[in-house]
Structures are given as C-alpha cells and as structure tokens.
Enzyme design. Structure first.
Site, mmCIF file in Angstrom:
data_model
loop_
_atom_site.group_PDB
_atom_site.id
_atom_site.type_symbol
_atom_site.label_atom_id
_atom_site.label_comp_id
_atom_site.label_asym_id
_atom_site.label_seq_id
_atom_site.Cartn_x
_atom_site.Cartn_y
_atom_site.Cartn_z
ATOM 1 N N LYS A 116 0.809 -1.212 0.000
ATOM 2 C CA LYS A 116 0.000 0.000 0.000
ATOM 3 C C LYS A 116 0.847 1.270 0.000
ATOM 4 O O LYS A 116 0.377 2.335 -0.401
ATOM 5 C CB LYS A 116 -0.973 -0.037 1.163
ATOM 6 C CG LYS A 116 -2.029 -1.128 0.936
ATOM 7 C CD LYS A 116 -3.066 -1.196 2.010
ATOM 8 C CE LYS A 116 -4.177 -2.175 1.654
ATOM 9 N NZ LYS A 116 -3.762 -3.586 1.837
HETATM 10 C C1 PLP Z 1 -4.490 -4.626 1.381
HETATM 11 C C2 PLP Z 1 -3.725 -5.873 1.239
HETATM 12 C C3 PLP Z 1 -4.129 -6.874 0.348
HETATM 13 C C4 PLP Z 1 -5.417 -6.787 -0.446
HETATM 14 O O1 PLP Z 1 -5.413 -5.761 -1.403
HETATM 15 P P1 PLP Z 1 -6.798 -5.210 -1.994
HETATM 16 O O2 PLP Z 1 -6.424 -4.049 -2.838
HETATM 17 O O3 PLP Z 1 -7.622 -4.803 -0.801
HETATM 18 O O4 PLP Z 1 -7.435 -6.311 -2.748
HETATM 19 C C5 PLP Z 1 -3.312 -7.981 0.207
HETATM 20 N N1 PLP Z 1 -2.177 -8.122 0.928
HETATM 21 C C6 PLP Z 1 -1.765 -7.184 1.803
HETATM 22 C C7 PLP Z 1 -0.523 -7.399 2.566
HETATM 23 C C8 PLP Z 1 -2.519 -6.022 1.979
HETATM 24 O O5 PLP Z 1 -2.106 -5.112 2.842
#
Ligand code: PLP
Length: 470
Positions: A116
């Site tokens: 993210k």
């Molecule tokens: C947020 C997250 C996901 C999922 O991503 P989305 O965009 O919500 O589908 C997968 N793995 C990790 C480590 C995350 O932080």
C-alpha cells in the site's frame, strides 16, 4: 482526461477534483471517462528501454500517470513521483525476483513494508500539492484492516494542512501493524481502535462520507482504496513487471496472481490489462483466503455477503469488496443505470448473481481460488524449503493460487504484498525458525504510542472528528 461516477450522477471532473472527492458524491466510485490504450509504438519504445535496462520505475510511473493526469504540469508530476518513491529502500522500487519458476514482484520496500505504500506515498504528496495550490485544508478519514492505516499515516504524517483519522478493528490487526500506526506521534495523526470488525469501520466511514453536509464542512478526504489516485499508482507496477518479464524472457503473454481483499489491487491489474491491450496481460489469478466472496463471484457468479473469518492473512479478511463496483461498471457495459440498480439491490439483499453470459465475461479476465490457512502455511513452508525464500501469508495465498491455476508456458508474476516479518508469528509457525526484523521495525515495540479505543458507532467517530479536525 476526465473522470465520471460508476452511478452516472456527477458531471465529468479533472484528476485533482477526483482525488479530493474520493467517493463520488452520488455514492458511486470514480473512473476515467474512457480507459486509455497504449499506442503500439509507445509500448515498443518502453520494451526497448526495459531490454537496455534504461527504464526506471519513476520514469515509467510518470509516463503512465500523465495519460490520466492532465491538470498537473509535467514537471510537477515528475517531482511528485520522484518524491514518492525516494522513501523506498530498493533502487528498483518494486524488484522482480525469480523464485523457482515464478516471478515474485516485491511490493514491500516502502516505509511500512506493504504494497500500500506504493500508492499512499504518492497520494500523500498529491494531496499536499493540491492543498498548497488551493490554500485548502483536509481531514482524511479511513478504515483499515491493518496495512492501509499505517501506509496512509506514513503518507501524510507531518504534512501541512492535513489531519488523518484512521479506524482499525481493535486487536484484530497484527501487533506490528498496530504499533506501526500508534507509534506515529505527529500531531496531525489520530488512531481510533474500533470495537468491531474492519467491515464495521468501513461502514462507519461510508456513512460519514454519505453525509455530504458534514463531508463539506470538515473537508473530508478519503485515503482507503476507493481513491482513484491509488488505483492509478498501482497500475504502474503491473506494466513495470510485464515489461521486465517480456524483456528478459521474450514472453508476449503474462499472467498475474493477486492476493485480493478489497479488489483495489486486482482492479489496477484490470486497468493495466486494458492499457497493454490484447492478451499481453493475459489472466488475473484472483486469490482469496477463506473470506471467499470474490472467489465465489468468479467461480459461481455469486456475489453474496458472508461473515468475516479471521485468518493469518488479515488484510484480506473482508466480505464487502469496496472496489468491486468499478469492475461491475465494465461488466455492465459502462451502464451507470444498471450499476446503480445492482448496488441498490445488493444493499437490500446482500447478494448479486450473474447469468451465464456475464460469468463468461468475468472468466475471460479472472480465474480464482480460495486458499485455506492450512494451504497457506504449507505454501510458505514448501517455498522456504525448496528455494529459501520466505513468503508472507498474503503473498503465499497468491502463490498457492498461481501454482494451482497457472497455464504451462505462460509466465506468472505473483504480487508480494507484504514483507514476511510484518506477519512474523504466522510465518515463523510455518518455517519453524524465527525471522529477523528489518531495521525499520527493530525498535518498534519500545516506542511510545497513542490511540483511542471507541465503540463501533458512527456518531461517536463523527464527534471525535469534530473535536480534533483542523
Ligand atoms: C491490502 C492488502 C491486500 C489486499 O489488497 P486489496 O487491494 O484490498 O485487494 C493484500 N495483501 C496485503 C498485505 C494487503 O495489505
């Protein structure tokens, strides 16, 4: 490039306004008026540069983003991109590593060790740029299942004119995730631990955003995965990885395996698929944990609410996928009336079903697998044993699905969404030895922290914002 709502209720707007709006004012999600397709000559040029190892991540990000951002001058956009990725600990930003016959795209070299950061470092800088230009202020409000919160906080900590309020489910995020959020003591950062689930937090945030008068009065901004700027920043690494694989293997078609929760990351893959055109980005392998709403959607044409089960991959423990509506818009041939109707039906019944023709359309883009916690643990163990490469549980969900669903002869890129040390206890249980924490996390437990524990109640959260907003 202008942006519209999936529900058709807003006049087209430019990028900066779309970023500030977050959720569309008609309750829908923002999307480009039309999805761009790369000219063949542009792609050929990038591929030649990738082969010559002359295409930096930042350069590619700039080139892709300016297809979508036409209201920020090019030199400013370049500066925003450079600043956003200067905080990453790897020169390739998102390096691609070979692990057995898979390509692992490491998206966790940002300040909070999860993918993210790729989007939220950029979004924080974009917010700051827009507010400086307008002299405005903003209060960011978001719900997190763990990773978004810390990444959002690191995206805007100490930035002028911005405060941030992050809701996380109390004691349902990993200890490291909790500490990463609560040990940021900048006075523009507020952590609220909600007694409830991530979905409760997300519902509270949506309800507050749907109060348009309140949203306007407090200049609320969104930072969760519904913000278009986040999707855009994530499109970049799909194209980057595709170019690396094409440049090094000569492949013309590549699959991507994506551990999925809110459908944000994999929707960026869908945009990248359109951008690259044809079957270059061939199939998106959608991987869920036991919270399998999206696997059921792909495999059975059934999108229906379940109850959230806590797993070892908590950032995917969701049962309402906030970006799903964006894909629905394309599934319904860009018809906002049908999207509005479907979302109204879903709000009433908690369920949407899709007929055979629609299911065929879905499966032309996605294949899907639900991966159990046992399979996840076994995948971490097996990959460590055979390759001495340690996967975090989210990444392992994707790798397991890739191994099960891949097509021989087609390279697969597995998105590695978190550093394994971030989910250390589950990983250590799988590999039977302890993991060294990266330097950035080593002293976390000893740092002072700050957090409010509150009931999962919209009015209480609203009051807190009123009392602490800029
Ligand atoms: C947020 C997250 C996901 C999922 O991503 P989305 O965009 O919500 O589908 C997968 N793995 C990790 C480590 C995350 O932080």
């Amino acid at each position: 490039m202008r942006f519209i709502s999936t529900r058709g209720g807003i006049a087209p707007i430019q990028f900066k306004e779309a970023v500030l709006m977050g959720l569309a004012t008609d309750g829908g999600l923002l999307l480009p008026e039309s999805l761009p397709v790369l000219p063949e000559t542009t792609l050929a040029g990038w591929l030649a540069m990738a082969k010559a190892k002359q295409l930096s991540y930042q350069q590619l990000a700039f080139e892709i983003m300016r297809l979508f951002i036409t209201d920020i001058p090019a030199d400013e956009l370049r500066r925003l991109v450079d600043r956003s990725y200067a905080t990453f600990a790897h020169p390739a930003i998102t390096p691609l590593v070979a692990v057995a016959d898979l390509h692992i795209l490491e998206l966790f070299h940002g300040p909070t060790l999860a993918f993210k950061d790729v989007a939220l470092q950029f979004l924080g800088n974009v917010f700051e740029y827009i507010l400086k230009e307008s002299g405005g202020r903003m209060n960011i409000l978001g719900a997190t299942s763990g990773d978004t919160g810390s990444a959002a906080i690191y995206g805007v900590r100490g930035k002028e004119g911005i405060s941030i309020f992050i809701l996380h489910p109390h004691k349902r995020v990993s200890p490291i995730q909790e500490l990463q959020m609560t040990t940021v003591l900048d006075d523009n950062v507020f952590n609220l631990a909600i007694r409830g689930t991530f979905d409760d937090g997300q519902t509270i945030v949506k309800q507050i955003f749907n109060d348009i008068a309140f949203k306007d009065a407090y200049q609320l901004g969104a930072i969760n995965s519904i913000n278009w700027a986040r999707i855009l920043a994530q499109v970049v690494y799909y194209v980057y990885a595709w170019l690396q694989v094409a440049a090094t293997t000569g492949a013309t078609e590549v699959d991507f395996a994506v551990p999925t929760g809110n459908f944000g990351d994999i929707f960026a893959g869908f945009v990248a698929k359109r951008l690259l055109a044809g079957n270059r980005l061939r199939t998106l392998i959608l991987a869920t944990n036991e919270n399998d709403l999206l696997t059921r959607f792909v495999n059975q044409g059934d999108y229906s609410l379940g109850t959230v089960v806590p797993t070892t991959s908590p950032s995917m423990d969701i049962q309402v996928a906030s970006n799903f509506e964006r894909f629905l818009y394309y599934l319904y041939n860009e018809d906002p009336q049908r999207v509005s109707q479907a979302m109204a039906d879903f709000a009433k019944s908690g369920r949407l079903t899709f007929d055979a023709a629609e299911q065929e359309k879905i499966r032309a883009v996605f294949v899907a697998k639900r991966v159990s916690q046992l399979e996840t643990e076994e995948t971490i163990r097996a990959v460590d044993a055979s390759c001495r490469y340690v996967l975090d549980p989210h990444t392992a969900v994707g790798v397991n699905a890739a191994q099960a669903l891949r097509t021989p002869g087609v390279p697969v890129v597995c998105l590695a969404t978190a550093h394994p040390a971030k989910f250390g206890s589950a990983v250590e249980a799988a590999i039977g030895r302890s993991l060294a924490l990266p330097a950035a996390l080593a002293d976390l437990a000893g740092r002072p922290s700050r957090c409010e524990i509150v009931a999962a109640d919209t009015a209480i959260v609203k009051n807190f914002v009123v009392g602490h907003a800029r």
